[in-house]
Scaffold this active site. Sequence first.
Site, mmCIF file in Angstrom:
data_model
loop_
_atom_site.group_PDB
_atom_site.id
_atom_site.type_symbol
_atom_site.label_atom_id
_atom_site.label_comp_id
_atom_site.label_asym_id
_atom_site.label_seq_id
_atom_site.Cartn_x
_atom_site.Cartn_y
_atom_site.Cartn_z
ATOM 1 C CD GLU A 56 -4.223 6.266 11.315
ATOM 2 O OE1 GLU A 56 -4.467 5.285 12.048
ATOM 3 O OE2 GLU A 56 -3.219 6.159 10.696
ATOM 4 C CB ALA A 158 2.401 -24.489 -12.329
#
Length: 370
Positions: A56, A158
């Site tokens: 902001e 994997a």
Amino acid sequence: MTAPEKDRDVEWMEQALVEAKKGWPSPNPHVGVVIVKDGAIIARGHHERAGDDHAEVAALKAAGPAAAGATLYATLEPCNHHGRTPPCTEAIVTAGIGRVVIGCADPNPHVEGGGAARLAAAGIAVTVGVLEDQAARTIRAFTKHVTSGMPYVSVKLALSLDGRIATRTGASKWVTGPLARAKVHALRGEHDGVAVGIGTALADDPRLTVRDAPGRSPLRIVFDTRLRLPLSSRLVTTASAHPVCVLCTDVASPEAEEALIARGVHVVRAARSTDGRVDVAAGLMEVAKLGVVRLMVEGGAELAGSFLASQLADELHAFLAPLLLGPRGRPGAVDWAGPATLAEAPRIESPRWELVGEDAYVHGRIAYPT
């Protein structure tokens, strides 16, 4: 609010969500802001890193005096408390913003005083909940961290087509191809910490750094009940350049702890589980104290199994190689008792599949049976 006005709010919030993906603000949340005036964006901002201006404030500084009377779109409710920086709500009020549109509310239970309420009390029109689901997904790691005291956990696997992680002789370099390995390095760079079990550390002597993709190397973590990590390992010998944390229990030798500390390794003693190993929930609480909001678990099979069995893994990233390692190959990438029925199996919800070189890559949030 008319339908065209709602559509415009969605359009601008989409731009704020794009902005939110930038930067590395951990342990703070990713936040994006756009400021709109007369139908055009006049400023953008994001939280670049912890200690820097919040999104902001960055956008308000970019807008300058033109911010007066404009609409500010923020993916997360502006803060209303003093931290490393002053409250964003005060900067918004001082700048003369006329309206604030918020994606999702601040999930932090430790923050007193809502930013939306403070802005409304100052006479600013506030709308909350525009693209709320997307905004909440942007900060889901932060949300888990502040509500549970634990990191958001991704498990990476994997494996071959027949579910093996190595040949019958133990050869595992490399099951997947170079593009898949580069993807893993990119994933590491998106996390604050990367963890392995001591079995993987001993067998592979990994570095666990980011080398094949852009990004910074995360904190390297080893679950090592008895402190068996060798002083000659690549993790220890590179600890001065890339921090290493070893989680052990009270059964670890004080001499081994002192030797690791002398070489720059951070040693943390955590509670033991019923099987005598580092309790994964206790380990997560400890690494969260070190500022780890997102943690990737890369192995081994027992550690991955512990996270799944305890339902502490939030995401799964699995790389499937188009090869067969046979029934005598090293067993699966996850070692755990597993579900008794298919209905009890955790699964990836809304899985995303893609090809990475010759390997298949599937990833997404893990859904556990209730």
